[in-house]
Design a protein around this motif. Structure first.
Motif, mmCIF file in Angstrom:
data_model
loop_
_atom_site.group_PDB
_atom_site.id
_atom_site.type_symbol
_atom_site.label_atom_id
_atom_site.label_comp_id
_atom_site.label_asym_id
_atom_site.label_seq_id
_atom_site.Cartn_x
_atom_site.Cartn_y
_atom_site.Cartn_z
ATOM 1 N N ARG A 5 -90.381 -23.053 -34.621
ATOM 2 C CA ARG A 5 -89.833 -22.547 -35.703
ATOM 3 C C ARG A 5 -90.450 -22.713 -37.081
ATOM 4 O O ARG A 5 -90.285 -22.163 -37.896
ATOM 5 C CB ARG A 5 -88.434 -22.835 -35.646
ATOM 6 N N PHE A 8 -93.395 -20.628 -38.190
ATOM 7 C CA PHE A 8 -93.224 -19.418 -38.357
ATOM 8 C C PHE A 8 -92.142 -19.241 -39.577
ATOM 9 O O PHE A 8 -91.862 -18.208 -40.210
ATOM 10 C CB PHE A 8 -92.602 -18.438 -37.399
ATOM 11 N N THR A 11 -93.708 -17.640 -42.797
ATOM 12 C CA THR A 11 -94.535 -16.489 -42.626
ATOM 13 C C THR A 11 -93.596 -15.057 -43.022
ATOM 14 O O THR A 11 -92.615 -15.210 -42.554
ATOM 15 C CB THR A 11 -95.166 -16.331 -41.271
ATOM 16 N N TRP A 13 -92.221 -11.425 -42.140
ATOM 17 C CA TRP A 13 -91.568 -10.729 -40.908
ATOM 18 C C TRP A 13 -92.476 -10.106 -40.141
ATOM 19 O O TRP A 13 -92.554 -10.141 -38.834
ATOM 20 C CB TRP A 13 -90.436 -9.786 -41.325
ATOM 21 N N LYS A 16 -94.300 -12.213 -37.544
ATOM 22 C CA LYS A 16 -93.566 -12.519 -36.275
ATOM 23 C C LYS A 16 -93.360 -11.433 -35.462
ATOM 24 O O LYS A 16 -93.269 -11.609 -34.164
ATOM 25 C CB LYS A 16 -92.125 -13.149 -36.729
ATOM 26 N N TRP A 17 -93.128 -10.234 -35.856
ATOM 27 C CA TRP A 17 -92.487 -9.171 -35.116
ATOM 28 C C TRP A 17 -93.702 -8.112 -34.998
ATOM 29 O O TRP A 17 -93.319 -7.244 -33.977
ATOM 30 C CB TRP A 17 -91.327 -8.460 -35.730
#
Length: 75
Positions: A5, A8, A11, A13, A16-17
């Protein structure tokens, strides 16, 4: 889990996605494809086996008279 956690945390969005899942698919895509292919192949063969056994039982009962009306009520 706290270390991931924290990594990230700063960073955007889309990292991450979007970027990380794309990298996972790029690196492990062959493994994922192999596992899915094996699973689908196994399910197809299992369904084929069930259909063939059912067809065999149907044909045997039809030609040996096992499915006649007189024995339908008997166990």
């Amino acid at each position: 889990m706290e270390g991931i956690r924290g990594m990230f945390e700063g960073t955007p969005w889309w990292v991450k996605w979007v970027a990380v899942p794309l990298l996972v698919v790029f690196v492990f895509g062959g493994v994922i494809t192999s596992v899915l292919s094996a699973l689908i192949g196994f399910l197809f063969k299992a369904l084929l086996l069930v259909a063939l056994v059912g067809g065999l039982i149907f044909v045997v009962k039809k030609f040996t008279g096992g499915g006649s009306k007189s024995s339908a009520g008997e166990w």
